[in-house]
Design a protein around this motif. Structure first.
Motif, mmCIF file in Angstrom:
data_model
loop_
_atom_site.group_PDB
_atom_site.id
_atom_site.type_symbol
_atom_site.label_atom_id
_atom_site.label_comp_id
_atom_site.label_asym_id
_atom_site.label_seq_id
_atom_site.Cartn_x
_atom_site.Cartn_y
_atom_site.Cartn_z
ATOM 1 N N HIS A 95 -15.098 -18.417 -16.835
ATOM 2 C CA HIS A 95 -15.797 -18.504 -17.919
ATOM 3 C C HIS A 95 -15.549 -17.481 -19.281
ATOM 4 O O HIS A 95 -15.741 -16.238 -18.733
ATOM 5 N N LEU A 96 -14.931 -17.855 -20.312
ATOM 6 C CA LEU A 96 -14.645 -16.827 -21.293
ATOM 7 C C LEU A 96 -15.795 -16.789 -22.419
ATOM 8 O O LEU A 96 -16.090 -17.854 -22.858
ATOM 9 N N LEU A 122 -3.073 -21.187 -22.664
ATOM 10 C CA LEU A 122 -4.001 -22.039 -22.977
ATOM 11 C C LEU A 122 -4.819 -21.345 -24.486
ATOM 12 O O LEU A 122 -5.019 -20.083 -24.149
ATOM 13 N N PRO A 123 -4.737 -22.115 -25.360
ATOM 14 C CA PRO A 123 -5.450 -21.252 -26.709
ATOM 15 C C PRO A 123 -6.926 -20.850 -26.439
ATOM 16 O O PRO A 123 -7.502 -21.811 -25.713
ATOM 17 N N VAL A 124 -7.369 -19.845 -26.438
ATOM 18 C CA VAL A 124 -8.733 -19.316 -25.988
ATOM 19 C C VAL A 124 -9.815 -19.754 -27.057
ATOM 20 O O VAL A 124 -10.689 -20.335 -26.670
ATOM 21 N N GLY A 125 -9.339 -19.756 -28.430
ATOM 22 C CA GLY A 125 -10.310 -20.016 -29.586
ATOM 23 C C GLY A 125 -10.952 -21.211 -29.342
ATOM 24 O O GLY A 125 -11.996 -21.377 -29.350
ATOM 25 N N GLY A 185 -15.546 -24.261 -29.085
ATOM 26 C CA GLY A 185 -15.883 -25.723 -28.694
ATOM 27 C C GLY A 185 -16.879 -26.175 -27.358
ATOM 28 O O GLY A 185 -16.910 -27.061 -27.067
ATOM 29 N N ALA A 186 -17.119 -24.948 -26.827
ATOM 30 C CA ALA A 186 -17.459 -24.824 -25.516
ATOM 31 C C ALA A 186 -17.089 -26.168 -24.628
ATOM 32 O O ALA A 186 -17.764 -26.682 -23.879
ATOM 33 N N ARG A 187 -15.781 -25.976 -24.456
ATOM 34 C CA ARG A 187 -14.939 -26.996 -23.776
ATOM 35 C C ARG A 187 -14.800 -26.418 -22.361
ATOM 36 O O ARG A 187 -14.835 -25.348 -22.152
ATOM 37 N N SER A 188 -14.562 -27.444 -21.650
ATOM 38 C CA SER A 188 -13.947 -27.219 -20.277
ATOM 39 C C SER A 188 -12.733 -27.884 -19.958
ATOM 40 O O SER A 188 -12.370 -29.034 -20.296
ATOM 41 N N VAL A 189 -11.775 -26.917 -19.542
ATOM 42 C CA VAL A 189 -10.167 -27.456 -19.387
ATOM 43 C C VAL A 189 -9.973 -27.245 -17.925
ATOM 44 O O VAL A 189 -9.869 -26.085 -17.363
ATOM 45 N N ARG A 190 -9.200 -28.054 -17.347
ATOM 46 C CA ARG A 190 -8.760 -28.114 -15.831
ATOM 47 C C ARG A 190 -7.395 -27.452 -16.086
ATOM 48 O O ARG A 190 -6.398 -28.169 -16.919
ATOM 49 N N SER A 197 -17.780 -20.074 -23.987
ATOM 50 C CA SER A 197 -18.963 -20.250 -25.138
ATOM 51 C C SER A 197 -18.548 -18.965 -26.337
ATOM 52 O O SER A 197 -17.899 -18.088 -25.933
ATOM 53 N N ARG A 198 -19.333 -19.206 -27.363
ATOM 54 C CA ARG A 198 -19.341 -18.299 -28.430
ATOM 55 C C ARG A 198 -20.670 -18.619 -29.185
ATOM 56 O O ARG A 198 -21.085 -19.517 -29.286
ATOM 57 N N GLY A 199 -21.028 -17.455 -29.706
ATOM 58 C CA GLY A 199 -22.032 -17.365 -30.778
ATOM 59 C C GLY A 199 -23.412 -17.205 -30.184
ATOM 60 O O GLY A 199 -24.300 -17.616 -30.560
#
Length: 144
Positions: free
Chosen positions: A15-16, A34-37, A42-47, A61-63
């Motif tokens: 989790h970043l 992998l681009p972190v931004g 976008g609170a995305r999950s990427v395998r 997550s952010r914010g």
């Protein structure tokens, strides 16, 4: 980053949540990045693929507001009825993390005991590696 990837179990979640610039890249196995931004905003999950045929999920997550974090901490406290401390085996400081990763790679343990989930507490100063009171080893015969 290679050491962290080597220490992640198959199916791990990374989790970043802070300390990244919007254009930072997370190096991956095979030279990919992998681009972190976009993951964080976008609170995305990427395998992602890991060495040795393993895989992990990178999410972010952010914010989050301080008020939201205080509410979550209150809801997750033992007094609120959720014993989430049983899910975390160790709490470590950020300065201790490289040594913890090295120990996991060498011995499969943290401070001599098996790690279930290791949480990095960014508020801790110095080299802190602490086993949580709520964690019981599988070897003690107890459920948990």
């Amino acid at each position: 980053t290679a050491r962290v990837q080597d220490a992640l179990a198959d199916g791990a979640v990374l989790h970043l949540f802070g300390g990244f610039a919007s254009d930072d890249l997370l190096p991956l196995a095979g030279g990919d990045a992998l681009p972190v931004g976009p993951v964080r905003s976008g609170a995305r999950s990427v395998r992602v693929a890991l060495p040795g045929g393993r895989a992990a999920v990178v999410t972010g997550s952010r914010g989050g507001r301080a008020e939201d974090m205080r509410s979550a901490a209150g809801l997750a406290s033992p007094e609120a009825g959720l014993a989430l401390d049983r899910l975390v085996s160790h709490i470590v400081s950020l300065p201790a993390l490289p040594g913890v990763v090295d120990e996991i790679l060498r011995t499969g343990t943290v401070g001599g005991s098996p790690p279930l989930r290791v949480v990095v507490d960014l508020g801790l100063d110095g080299l802190v590696v602490r086993r949580t009171a709520g964690r019981r080893d599988d070897s003690d015969g107890a459920d948990g």
